[in-house]
Design a protein around this motif. Structure first.
Motif, short mmCIF file in Angstrom:
data_model
loop_
_atom_site.label_atom_id
_atom_site.label_comp_id
_atom_site.label_asym_id
_atom_site.label_seq_id
_atom_site.Cartn_x
_atom_site.Cartn_y
_atom_site.Cartn_z
N GLY A 17 0.84 -1.17 0.14
CA GLY A 17 0.03 -0.05 -0.01
C GLY A 17 0.82 1.11 -0.11
N VAL A 18 0.47 2.62 0.31
CA VAL A 18 1.00 3.63 0.54
C VAL A 18 2.45 3.58 1.33
N ALA A 19 2.15 2.92 2.39
CA ALA A 19 3.26 2.89 3.56
C ALA A 19 4.42 1.93 2.73
N GLY A 20 3.97 0.84 2.49
CA GLY A 20 4.94 -0.14 1.90
C GLY A 20 5.86 0.47 0.80
N SER A 21 4.79 0.98 0.02
CA SER A 21 5.42 1.50 -1.36
C SER A 21 6.31 2.94 -1.24
N MET A 22 5.99 3.73 -0.31
CA MET A 22 6.79 4.80 0.10
C MET A 22 8.18 4.19 0.90
N CYS A 37 5.94 -8.15 -1.14
CA CYS A 37 5.07 -9.30 -0.98
C CYS A 37 3.52 -8.60 -0.80
N GLU A 38 2.65 -8.89 -1.49
CA GLU A 38 1.39 -8.55 -1.59
C GLU A 38 0.28 -9.20 -1.84
N LYS A 39 -0.92 -9.20 -1.17
CA LYS A 39 -1.97 -9.95 -1.33
C LYS A 39 -2.59 -9.59 -2.75
N GLY A 40 -2.67 -8.25 -3.02
CA GLY A 40 -3.24 -7.96 -4.39
C GLY A 40 -2.53 -8.42 -5.63
N ARG A 41 -2.86 -7.87 -6.63
CA ARG A 41 -2.17 -8.37 -7.87
C ARG A 41 -1.35 -7.29 -8.72
N VAL A 42 -1.63 -6.05 -8.03
CA VAL A 42 -1.01 -5.08 -9.05
C VAL A 42 -0.78 -3.87 -7.81
N LEU A 43 0.53 -3.25 -8.04
CA LEU A 43 0.93 -2.40 -6.90
C LEU A 43 0.36 -0.91 -7.13
N ASP A 44 -0.34 -0.98 -8.34
CA ASP A 44 -0.67 0.50 -8.46
C ASP A 44 -2.18 0.60 -7.77
N ASN A 45 -2.73 -0.41 -7.39
CA ASN A 45 -4.16 -0.08 -6.75
C ASN A 45 -4.23 -0.92 -5.43
N ILE A 191 13.33 -6.00 7.13
CA ILE A 191 11.99 -6.47 6.68
C ILE A 191 11.15 -5.37 7.20
N ALA A 192 10.08 -4.86 6.31
CA ALA A 192 9.19 -3.99 6.71
C ALA A 192 7.64 -4.65 6.68
N VAL A 193 7.02 -4.59 7.72
CA VAL A 193 5.40 -5.10 7.73
C VAL A 193 4.36 -3.79 7.63
N THR A 194 3.82 -3.82 6.42
CA THR A 194 2.96 -2.40 6.39
C THR A 194 1.78 -3.13 5.62
N THR A 195 0.99 -3.82 6.66
CA THR A 195 -0.14 -4.21 5.92
C THR A 195 -1.59 -3.91 6.61
N LEU A 397 5.57 8.14 7.18
CA LEU A 397 6.38 7.35 8.32
C LEU A 397 6.92 6.14 7.47
N GLY A 398 6.23 5.92 6.32
CA GLY A 398 6.65 4.92 5.28
C GLY A 398 8.23 5.15 4.86
N HIS A 399 8.22 6.47 4.34
CA HIS A 399 9.57 6.93 3.81
C HIS A 399 10.46 6.90 4.85
N ILE A 400 10.19 7.70 6.04
CA ILE A 400 11.15 7.56 7.17
C ILE A 400 11.43 6.12 7.57
N ALA A 401 10.70 5.06 7.61
CA ALA A 401 11.06 3.69 7.96
C ALA A 401 12.06 3.21 6.57
#
Lengths: 582, 99
Positions: A17-22, A37-45, A191-195, A397-401
């Motif tokens: 999502g936003v946190a993980g992508s940033m 690693c993502e449960k969806g199929r496309v990072l854009d959405n 490792i980052a967890v952003t779920t 915080l995503g970018h900071i992490a």
């Protein structure tokens, strides 16, 4: 292990999502190897803003007195009812202008095309016009595009089930792809967890489990995985609800209140001022609580009324209605109502374990000012971390992490990562797959329904010691039933793992709620047996960790301290200030 | 139809299908499966003879991403009666008091 796919990488991000992508972006910019690693199929959405976003909270340093991190910081204790990680919040506020510019550089246009200016509005009780209202349909797509350009390895339709930790240092995760059945073991230097937050937790008006305000596919996976490997969680007793059109738990409250919509009860009274002098502009926690009270007083149904708004505001509202939830116009159309000329009936939504209906006090994995959790090399951001502020909070915080992870990866250098214990890994896999061949009548849906009814009835918006104990017993008994749940296919295996995570988060929430013998932030944590806020004894964090016997244990930390003061890995941790709660 | 769907429909009420795909307009392109955040729509890839299948209709979030990306506007999101004509008692969502 021949039938496991193995990956060695620098940074593993779980949740795109936003946190993980940033979070991935600083590592990609540093030339590091990144796997997502993502449960969806496309990072854009993917993520809660898969559809888009209509507002963004930020300090901009525009020259206005209120528009600085320092000014907002002074109001943070009041805005968070005195319980917030001040150190991490300060870092987030200070980084806001820089991250805003960075997102603009990715092609997100925050300006109003009608004026060419930022359309900034005060809302949710903040002491300035910090929200930019904008047409953010492409927000996540722009960020996702930037990540894809960085050539991260993407594991899609893949759910992580277990973190790999040795001596309180994280070195990877085990995951499976629920489309192909492939099992993946990833070793990483960070490792980052952003779920995200915890949904499908309680019931709402429609009674449909997946009709939720926030993403129903966010099921507290990070919190559950972190808890199991000893990571510290905090603020888990606080839940969040919002006001939604009755029958459809859709986003859009911010757009309505920032434009000046009224809430009316069944007598036509504009009642919000009875609860807060800011009326409809109060914090989300206050708005939701006021509606709860009105219903209990017999003043329901409650309506949102836009009829008094100027035509041009209504035009703008209509034009942006679909940004947050694409299908909201279709809902109103099929319902046969129009907010221009009809008050719309609203309901309180289902609960989520998130940030208590206020900004910056997140519920989830405790992080320090670099986004690192109490487990070394394990980072977190977004709605599963203890400082959270909507989309902006996740982005910043995503970018900071991400920058923190880059530092940690460099520090680890080329030292060899631990070998994976394949016996352990295969045990996890066999356990997950066992539900496929089980002879049982209990499906994951019925199992999950029991969690929701337990939370709704005994651990929701009106809590008592007796009710919470009953909820805890029921939730713990449900854990014992996990070995009897049957699934039919890989998709079902994934959903059942989500249900297990929801149950564990509910158990952690209930344990923390039982410990906090006061009421704080209204219905975010209302104890009918302790109806007052107890400043003398409870200006404290409730910290939950896995105890020796596997059940959650609780301790508290004075809220003047950062949560990292209670990390075992922090030098000079303020251990003396930590009190254990029986 | 998947085993899950069969089980769900075996109960008292049929499961509402929120994602209605017009067979005449659908070009069997796979984008709806690709974008669905909930793993609900399945489409055999590179196969122009098969339709996308809404395998888990009761797990739909009603986000409409499939509708928004469909190149031929073949998808309509249809809300069930329990959502558009909701008559439930909101008070029952506010918990039970244990004496």
């Amino acid at each position: 292990m021949t039938d496991w796919r193995t990956i060695d990488t620098d940074l593993l991000v779980i949740g795109g999502g936003v946190a993980g992508s940033m979070l991935a972006i600083p590592a990609l910019e540093a030339g590091l190897d990144v796997t997502i690693c993502e449960k969806g199929r496309v990072l854009d959405n993917c993520g809660s803003v898969g559809c888009g976003v209509d507002h963004y909270l930020t300090v901009m340093e525009s020259g206005a007195e209120w528009d600085t991190a320092e000014f907002l910081m002074k109001h943070i204790p009041t805005l968070t009812d005195g319980i917030v990680d001040l150190d991490v919040t300060r870092r987030v506020l200070e980084e806001m202008p820089r991250i805003l510019r960075k997102i603009e550089d990715m092609g997100v246009d925050f300006k109003d095309p009608r004026t060419g200016e930022y359309s900034r509005h005060p809302s949710f009780g903040l002491p300035g016009a910090y929200h930019i209202n904008f047409e953010g349909t492409d927000f996540k797509r722009r960020i996702g595009k930037h990540v894809r350009a960085g050539k991260a390895t993407l594991l899609m339709r893949t759910m992580a089930l277990q973190l790999l930790v040795e001596d309180n240092v994280c070195y990877g995760a085990l995951a499976f792809c629920f489309r192909t059945g492939e099992w993946v073991a990833v070793r990483a230097k960070a490792i980052a967890v952003t779920t995200g937050d915890v949904n499908r937790l309680s019931m709402n008006a429609s009674g449909l489990a997946f009709d939720s305000w926030h993403f129903p596919f966010n099921t507290g996976d990070a919190q559950a995985m972190g808890y199991k490997v000893g990571a510290q969680l905090a603020n888990m007793e606080f839940t969040e609800a919002t006001l939604t059109p009755k029958g459809f738990s859709a986003q859009g409250l911010n757009a309505l209140v920032s434009m000046g919509a009224y809430f009316l009860n069944k007598t036509g009274e504009r009642f919000m001022f009875r609860y807060d002098k800011k009326g409809e502009n109060a914090r989300r926690a206050v708005l939701a609580d006021a509606v709860v009270n009105e219903y209990l007083l017999g003043n329901g149904p409650i309506y949102v009324d836009c009829r008094h708004l100027p035509a041009e505001e209504l035009d703008h509202m209509e034009a942006t209605l679909q940004v947050d939830r694409y299908t909201l116009p279709a809902f109103y159309q099929q319902k046969g109502v129009h907010f221009r000329d009809t008050p719309i009936e609203v309901s309180i939504s289902e609960l989520t374990i998130r940030r208590s209906g206020l900004y910056f006090r997140g519920s989830g994995l405790s992080v320090d000012t670099t986004g690192e959790t109490s487990v070394e090399a394990l980072f977190s951001a977004g709605d599963c971390a203890t400082v959270s502020g909507g989309i902006a909070g996740a982005a910043v915080l995503g970018h900071i992490a991400g920058e923190g992870a880059v530092q940690r990866i460099r520090q680890r250098g080329n030292a060899a990562l631990p070998e994976i214990d394949w016996e352990d890994a295969n045990r996890l896999r066999a356990g997950a797959e066992a539900s496929l061949t089980r002879d049982s009548d209990l499906g994951w849906k019925a199992y999950e329904d029991e969690i929701r009814s337990t939370v709704t009835d005994y651990a929701g918006v009106r809590r008592t010691g007796k009710g919470l104990k009953l909820a805890l017993e029921t939730l713990q008994a449900l854990a014992k039933k996990e070995d009897t749940v049957k699934t039919d296919n890989l998709h079902g295996v994934m959903r059942f793992q989500e249900a297990r995570n929801i149950r564990l988060n509910a158990e952690i929430m209930t344990t923390a709620a039982l410990a906090r013998t006061e009421t704080r932030t209204r219905s975010a944590h209302r104890r009918l047996d302790y109806p007052e806020t107890d400043e003398a004894n409870w200006r404290k964090f409730v910290i939950v960790e896995k105890g020796g016997d596997g059940v959650p244990t609780v301790r508290t930390l004075d809220a003047t301290q950062p949560l990292s003061a209670a990390f075992a890995r922090t030098p000079n941790a303020a251990a003396g200030r930590i009190e254990h709660v029986s | 139809m998947s085993a899950d769907t069969k089980m769900a429909t075996a109960g008292t009420a049929a499961v509402h299908n929120p994602i209605v795909i017009d067979e005449k307009l659908c070009i069997r392109c796979n984008l709806c499966d690709w974008i669905c955040p909930g793993d609900i729509i399945y489409k055999i890839e590179n196969d122009k003879t098969t339709m996308p299948e809404v395998v888990y209709p009761d797990e739909c979030w009603y986000c409409g991403l499939c509708q928004s990306i469909c190149p031929t506007e073949a998808i309509t999101i249809v809300f069930p009666d329990v959502m558009i004509n909701n008559k439930s008692d909101v008070v029952r969502l506010l918990g039970k008091i244990v004496d």
